[in-house]
Design a protein around this motif. Structure first.
Motif, PDB file in Angstrom:
ATOM      1  N   VAL A  55      44.845 -40.988   5.334  1.00  0.00           N
ATOM      2  CA  VAL A  55      43.533 -41.154   4.636  1.00  0.00           C
ATOM      3  C   VAL A  55      42.849 -42.210   5.542  1.00  0.00           C
ATOM      4  O   VAL A  55      41.608 -42.057   5.570  1.00  0.00           O
ATOM      5  N   TYR A  56      43.469 -43.220   6.193  1.00  0.00           N
ATOM      6  CA  TYR A  56      42.746 -44.163   7.100  1.00  0.00           C
ATOM      7  C   TYR A  56      42.112 -43.175   8.410  1.00  0.00           C
ATOM      8  O   TYR A  56      40.837 -43.308   8.797  1.00  0.00           O
ATOM      9  N   CYS A  75      39.815 -54.949   7.115  1.00  0.00           N
ATOM     10  CA  CYS A  75      41.009 -54.226   6.481  1.00  0.00           C
ATOM     11  C   CYS A  75      42.238 -53.963   7.460  1.00  0.00           C
ATOM     12  O   CYS A  75      43.542 -54.506   7.090  1.00  0.00           O
ATOM     13  N   LEU A  76      41.786 -53.524   8.512  1.00  0.00           N
ATOM     14  CA  LEU A  76      42.982 -53.414   9.686  1.00  0.00           C
ATOM     15  C   LEU A  76      43.565 -54.661   9.974  1.00  0.00           C
ATOM     16  O   LEU A  76      44.899 -54.930  10.329  1.00  0.00           O
ATOM     17  N   ALA A  92      43.855 -57.530   8.093  1.00  0.00           N
ATOM     18  CA  ALA A  92      44.331 -58.019   7.124  1.00  0.00           C
ATOM     19  C   ALA A  92      45.917 -57.273   7.155  1.00  0.00           C
ATOM     20  O   ALA A  92      46.722 -57.973   6.788  1.00  0.00           O
ATOM     21  N   VAL A  93      46.039 -56.026   7.190  1.00  0.00           N
ATOM     22  CA  VAL A  93      47.030 -55.334   7.137  1.00  0.00           C
ATOM     23  C   VAL A  93      48.164 -55.511   8.562  1.00  0.00           C
ATOM     24  O   VAL A  93      49.292 -55.939   8.119  1.00  0.00           O
ATOM     25  N   THR A  94      47.316 -55.779   9.729  1.00  0.00           N
ATOM     26  CA  THR A  94      48.095 -56.454  10.750  1.00  0.00           C
ATOM     27  C   THR A  94      48.749 -57.846  10.587  1.00  0.00           C
ATOM     28  O   THR A  94      49.793 -58.189  10.741  1.00  0.00           O
ATOM     29  N   ALA A  95      47.985 -58.666   9.843  1.00  0.00           N
ATOM     30  CA  ALA A  95      48.251 -59.875   9.548  1.00  0.00           C
ATOM     31  C   ALA A  95      49.552 -59.948   8.469  1.00  0.00           C
ATOM     32  O   ALA A  95      50.605 -60.558   8.783  1.00  0.00           O
TER      33      ALA A  95
END
Length: 275
Positions: A31-32, A51-52, A54-57
């Motif tokens: 989806v990304y 968003c990326l 946030a996901v990485t963190a």
């Protein structure tokens, strides 16, 4: 440089992203990728970058580790940027003979370079946070409905998993061969880019031989364990959805809807360099 390639490697961790169901992470990655090609302005890329981040963190994968893995593709990024500068018409900013740089060319070059960086950065998180066996099970579960139409879902998933697993293995073998040849006087560091590329040619033959040897050992090991495909195969740890996965699907859906709506210009957000 070979030692800097981290593509296909798994970064050990116990973060919430590591513990998500592999099916969710695989679907989320697809989806990304699709949403990246819907974006038409830098506002959308900024939203994706947030968003990326946030996901990485949440994954607790060090940013330095991810950036280290992107160093080998720096040449591709620079090459793509330079090529796109000269491919588009627009207001001429600089011209020399047949070479012309326009404002539209710079816009498109930056736009595509940012897209490529986000694409590689985002997809790398899939392999960093998911074990190869989990990837195999996830791909197989997603492709299982296609088995009714004769698609060998298990075999496809196994091949994809083995291909990902072979990346770090072959890189390690290449590193060993380079060190062995450097001990015999080979030089891989000095000279211009063309000379360095030519110096890599002697690595190809022993690397291919090593790859075939590893493949033969893997085939022998699978045959010795009576591997006969996915029919009747059971799993030690069956995949189960949890509440965190449901939350993940909700966030993924919200992200996809937001990017789709924003790319259509429905949201009242100013466009940057929009054409």
């Amino acid at each position: 440089m070979i030692r800097d390639i981290t593509l296909g490697q798994y970064y050990t961790g116990k973060s919430v992203v590591h513990r998500l169901d592999p099916r969710l992470k695989i679907i989320g990655t697809f989806v990304y990728l699709i949403m990246l090609f819907f974006i038409k302005d830098f506002i959308g890329y900024a939203a994706v970058a947030v968003c990326l981040a946030a996901v990485t963190a949440a994954s607790r994968v060090p940013v330095k580790f991810i950036i280290k893995g992107m160093k080998p593709i720096l040449f591709i990024l620079i090459f793509t940027f330079i090529i796109n500068i000269f491919l588009y018409d627009g207001t001429i900013l600089w011209q020399w003979k047949f070479l012309t740089i326009t404002d539209e060319g710079i816009h498109q070059a930056v736009f595509i370079a940012v897209r490529l960086i986000l694409l590689i950065f985002g997809t790398s998180l899939l392999t960093y946070t998911t074990k190869p066996m989990e990837l195999t099970d996830g791909f197989e579960a997603i492709l299982r409905p296609l088995s009714r139409f004769g698609v060998p879902s298990h075999e496809i998933a196994t091949m994809m998993s083995i291909a990902l697993r072979f990346i770090p293995t072959l890189l390690l073998e290449a590193d060993k061969i380079m060190k062995a040849q450097q001990a015999r006087g080979a030089d891989f560091e000095s000279g211009n880019l063309v000379r360095r590329a030519k110096s890599m040619i002697p690595l190809l033959v022993p690397l291919f031989i090593s790859a075939f040897r590893i493949a033969q050992d893997l085939a022998s090991a699978m045959e010795a364990r009576c591997y006969r495909g996915g029919e009747g195969r059971t799993r030690l740890h069956p995949m189960k959805y949890h509440m965190r996965d449901a939350v993940g699907y909700v966030i993924l859906t919200a992200f996809a809807v937001f990017i789709f709506v924003q790319s259509r210009g429905i949201l009242p957000i100013p466009m940057i360099w929009a054409r």
